[in-house]
Design a protein around this motif. Structure first.
Motif, PDB file in Angstrom:
ATOM      1  N   GLN A   1       0.838  -1.195   0.000  1.00  0.00           N
ATOM      2  CA  GLN A   1       0.000   0.000   0.000  1.00  0.00           C
ATOM      3  C   GLN A   1       0.882   1.259   0.000  1.00  0.00           C
ATOM      4  O   GLN A   1       2.029   1.218   0.409  1.00  0.00           O
ATOM      5  N   GLU A   2       0.282   2.364  -0.447  1.00  0.00           N
ATOM      6  CA  GLU A   2       0.925   3.686  -0.493  1.00  0.00           C
ATOM      7  C   GLU A   2       2.166   3.658  -1.392  1.00  0.00           C
ATOM      8  O   GLU A   2       3.298   3.705  -0.911  1.00  0.00           O
ATOM      9  N   VAL A   3       1.913   3.617  -2.674  1.00  0.00           N
ATOM     10  CA  VAL A   3       2.973   3.525  -3.678  1.00  0.00           C
ATOM     11  C   VAL A   3       2.860   4.702  -4.642  1.00  0.00           C
ATOM     12  O   VAL A   3       1.771   5.022  -5.120  1.00  0.00           O
ATOM     13  N   ASP A   4       3.981   5.345  -4.932  1.00  0.00           N
ATOM     14  CA  ASP A   4       4.030   6.497  -5.829  1.00  0.00           C
ATOM     15  C   ASP A   4       4.600   6.123  -7.196  1.00  0.00           C
ATOM     16  O   ASP A   4       5.491   5.274  -7.303  1.00  0.00           O
ATOM     17  N   VAL A   5       4.082   6.785  -8.194  1.00  0.00           N
ATOM     18  CA  VAL A   5       4.657   6.696  -9.543  1.00  0.00           C
ATOM     19  C   VAL A   5       4.874   8.119 -10.055  1.00  0.00           C
ATOM     20  O   VAL A   5       3.912   8.861 -10.289  1.00  0.00           O
ATOM     21  N   LEU A   6       6.137   8.525 -10.139  1.00  0.00           N
ATOM     22  CA  LEU A   6       6.535   9.802 -10.749  1.00  0.00           C
ATOM     23  C   LEU A   6       5.964  11.021 -10.040  1.00  0.00           C
ATOM     24  O   LEU A   6       5.747  12.062 -10.658  1.00  0.00           O
TER      25      LEU A   6
ATOM     26  N   GLY B   1       1.766  15.545  -9.908  1.00  0.00           N
ATOM     27  CA  GLY B   1       2.360  15.307 -11.214  1.00  0.00           C
ATOM     28  C   GLY B   1       2.542  13.862 -11.590  1.00  0.00           C
ATOM     29  O   GLY B   1       3.057  13.547 -12.679  1.00  0.00           O
ATOM     30  N   GLY B   2       2.113  12.964 -10.726  1.00  0.00           N
ATOM     31  CA  GLY B   2       2.231  11.532 -11.013  1.00  0.00           C
ATOM     32  C   GLY B   2       0.990  10.790 -10.547  1.00  0.00           C
ATOM     33  O   GLY B   2      -0.123  11.321 -10.608  1.00  0.00           O
ATOM     34  N   GLN B   3       1.187   9.588 -10.032  1.00  0.00           N
ATOM     35  CA  GLN B   3       0.081   8.764  -9.567  1.00  0.00           C
ATOM     36  C   GLN B   3       0.422   8.143  -8.214  1.00  0.00           C
ATOM     37  O   GLN B   3       1.593   8.008  -7.852  1.00  0.00           O
ATOM     38  N   TYR B   4      -0.635   7.766  -7.511  1.00  0.00           N
ATOM     39  CA  TYR B   4      -0.494   7.176  -6.176  1.00  0.00           C
ATOM     40  C   TYR B   4      -1.499   6.044  -6.075  1.00  0.00           C
ATOM     41  O   TYR B   4      -2.635   6.160  -6.533  1.00  0.00           O
ATOM     42  N   GLY B   5      -1.074   4.907  -5.483  1.00  0.00           N
ATOM     43  CA  GLY B   5      -2.006   3.796  -5.381  1.00  0.00           C
ATOM     44  C   GLY B   5      -1.411   2.592  -4.682  1.00  0.00           C
ATOM     45  O   GLY B   5      -0.676   2.719  -3.691  1.00  0.00           O
ATOM     46  N   LEU B   6      -1.731   1.420  -5.217  1.00  0.00           N
ATOM     47  CA  LEU B   6      -1.367   0.143  -4.609  1.00  0.00           C
ATOM     48  C   LEU B   6      -0.518  -0.668  -5.577  1.00  0.00           C
ATOM     49  O   LEU B   6      -0.508  -0.418  -6.783  1.00  0.00           O
ATOM     50  N   ALA B   7       0.170  -1.670  -5.037  1.00  0.00           N
ATOM     51  CA  ALA B   7       0.962  -2.556  -5.885  1.00  0.00           C
ATOM     52  C   ALA B   7       0.896  -3.980  -5.351  1.00  0.00           C
ATOM     53  O   ALA B   7       0.599  -4.206  -4.170  1.00  0.00           O
ATOM     54  N   VAL B   8       1.167  -4.911  -6.232  1.00  0.00           N
ATOM     55  CA  VAL B   8       1.338  -6.315  -5.857  1.00  0.00           C
ATOM     56  C   VAL B   8       2.669  -6.767  -6.431  1.00  0.00           C
ATOM     57  O   VAL B   8       2.952  -6.533  -7.610  1.00  0.00           O
ATOM     58  N   ALA B   9       3.491  -7.397  -5.587  1.00  0.00           N
ATOM     59  CA  ALA B   9       4.779  -7.934  -6.022  1.00  0.00           C
ATOM     60  C   ALA B   9       4.777  -9.441  -5.799  1.00  0.00           C
ATOM     61  O   ALA B   9       4.236  -9.925  -4.798  1.00  0.00           O
ATOM     62  N   SER B  10       5.391 -10.169  -6.722  1.00  0.00           N
ATOM     63  CA  SER B  10       5.350 -11.629  -6.639  1.00  0.00           C
ATOM     64  C   SER B  10       6.593 -12.254  -7.254  1.00  0.00           C
ATOM     65  O   SER B  10       7.153 -11.734  -8.224  1.00  0.00           O
TER      66      SER B  10
END
Length: 286
Positions: free
Chosen positions: A79-84, A115-124
């Motif tokens: 949770q709480e992941v930034d893109v750019l 100026g970017g995006q914020y959201g969720l990620a899944v890593a595997s």
């Protein structure tokens, strides 16, 4: 409003709209995954974790990557992941984490931010076959989502569907309950093996928790201290690992690395403000 980043032929959309009477229609119940049981010795094993990385605001992305590697799990919901974004130095955090960890990482946008995006990620460790985003009711507050990822884990008869969620923070649980109902409305249509992980921003036995429990089994153990926030001196549990009710799991191990517990040689409070919840379990009924 709910939407998914999955495209269907127009004919199927029209057909479903014209003839479906709502949820729990026969076509929604169809699955190739038949009910089957396993002995504990034969059951496939899965290690998962939920981890709020605070968008790298507590430590560096390098330290976060080390922490994620130390989890040593098949799948981690982040949770709480930034893109750019400006605050993260215009770094594509999911892409960088993939480079630093060697894991497959997929990102789900919740909002545009700085100026970017914020959201969720899944890593595997394993291939992520497809993803989808469901917007959750958020009113005038920060838009929340459920991020769905289908992961091909060896030893299982079907891909495992992970739902990653980060719910509203307001003390009044009304918004969170609405968000859980929308999440459940989406998840109940997903056949197969499924789990829900994330930062639910509410405590056990709350209204949010009770609503979640209708459709999910919360992984718990009275012998485990699940307090996960704040990491430096944990006061409450807000982070959870949950399993779908179609499956039964034998829990082998649960770890919540409190500040007096060494796990993976990581100083967890120095990495982020939430402790991870790490679960190793065997699926004894699919």
């Amino acid at each position: 409003m709910k939407y998914k980043h999955l495209l269907l032929p127009l004919s199927l959309i029209v057909s479903a709209t014209a003839f479906a009477g709502g949820h729990r229609e026969p076509y929604q119940a169809q699955t190739d995954l038949i009910n089957k049981t396993f002995s504990v010795e034969e059951a496939p094993t899965l290690r998962v974790a939920t981890f709020n990385m605070a968008a790298g605001r507590v430590s560096s992305l390098t330290e976060i990557a080390k922490a994620i590697k130390a989890l040593n799990v098949d799948i981690v919901a982040i949770q709480e992941v930034d893109v750019l974004t400006a605050r993260s130095g215009k770094v594509d955090q999911p892409k960088k984490l993939a480079e630093l960890t060697g894991l497959n990482v997929e990102f789900g946008r919740a909002i545009d931010f700085e100026g970017g995006q914020y959201g969720l990620a899944v890593a595997s460790k394993h291939p992520i076959l497809k993803t989808a985003i469901t917007e959750l009711p958020s009113g005038e507050r920060e838009q929340r989502i459920a991020f769905e990822a289908h992961v091909d884990v060896p030893g299982f008869d079907a891909p495992i569907t992970i739902f990653n969620a980060h719910l509203d923070t307001k003390e009044d649980p009304t918004m969170r309950v609405e968000q859980v109902r929308e999440l459940n409305d989406t998840a109940i249509d997903s056949r197969g093996i499924k789990l829900l992980l994330g930062d639910m921003n509410d405590v056990p036995h709350s209204a949010t928790y009770q609503e979640l429990s209708r459709y999910w089994n919360v992984v718990s153990d009275e012998a485990v201290d699940f307090r996960s926030w704040p990491a430096s001196n944990p006061e409450i549990q807000v982070d959870y690992v949950m399993t779908g009710k179609a499956q039964k799991w034998h829990v082998e191990n649960i770890t919540v690395p409190q500040n007096n517990m060494s796990y993976g040689d990581i100083n967890w409070p120095a990495v982020t403000d939430h402790l991870p919840i790490i679960v190793e379990m065997k699926m004894i009924e699919q």
